[in-house]
Design an enzyme around this catalytic site. Structure first.
Site, PDB file in Angstrom:
ATOM      1  N   PRO A   1      31.991  30.402  75.340  1.00  0.00           N
ATOM      2  CA  PRO A   1      31.509  29.717  73.861  1.00  0.00           C
ATOM      3  C   PRO A   1      30.211  30.024  72.709  1.00  0.00           C
ATOM      4  O   PRO A   1      29.450  30.014  72.699  1.00  0.00           O
ATOM      5  CB  PRO A   1      30.807  28.361  74.344  1.00  0.00           C
ATOM      6  CG  PRO A   1      30.179  28.677  75.447  1.00  0.00           C
ATOM      7  CD  PRO A   1      30.519  30.162  76.504  1.00  0.00           C
ATOM      8  N   CYS A   2      30.733  31.749  72.678  1.00  0.00           N
ATOM      9  CA  CYS A   2      30.521  32.856  71.721  1.00  0.00           C
ATOM     10  C   CYS A   2      29.570  31.644  70.172  1.00  0.00           C
ATOM     11  O   CYS A   2      28.519  32.640  69.932  1.00  0.00           O
ATOM     12  CB  CYS A   2      30.065  34.168  72.309  1.00  0.00           C
ATOM     13  SG  CYS A   2      32.400  34.091  71.332  1.00  0.00           S
TER      14      CYS A   2
END
Length: 112
Positions: free
Chosen positions: A60-61
């Site tokens: 989940p950048c």
DNA sequence: ACATTGACCTACA
DNA sequence: TTGTAGGCCAATG
């Protein structure tokens, strides 16, 4: 632990991925926080590089922003509005400057 | 193999 | 106070 030629070097990236994967839902963190947690606070730039491959690793950048709460890496998501939309979809609110309200949603690795 | 860039941050003048 | 410089790790030209 004896040789730091090839093992520990990748460890930095490894830690970055680990921390990013630990970011709670509806929360955001900063590059500096991750870098600091990795042991090198000045390596915030390297964290960005790690995220460059992170998007391919499925992390989940989009929950990682700069210390101002600005979505600096939105351009790398393929769709600049995607990052903001994802965060909003998680309940994260933005201010008038399109920046995440760090005061409310900033999360620290050691906080979990 | 060398130089430059890249989703940044902190420190000093 | 604002501005400039340095640093960190890795990838690319």
């Amino acid at each position: 632990m004896k040789k730091k030629n090839n093992s520990e070097r990748s460890d930095f990236f490894d830690k970055v991925y680990e921390v990013v994967a630990r970011i709670p839902y509806g929360r955001v963190t900063t590059y500096g926080a991750i870098a600091e947690f990795c042991g090198v606070k000045s390596a915030a730039r390297t964290v960005g590089w790690a995220l460059n491959g992170a998007k391919e690793t499925g992390l989940p950048c989009h929950r990682v922003v700069n210390r101002f709460g600005a979505l600096t890496g939105k351009q790398h998501f393929g769709a600049p509005e995607l990052m903001r939309d994802l965060l909003k979809s998680e309940g994260v609110e933005f201010d008038s400057d399109n920046n995440v309200i760090m005061k409310e949603y900033l999360w620290h690795p050691d906080e979990d």
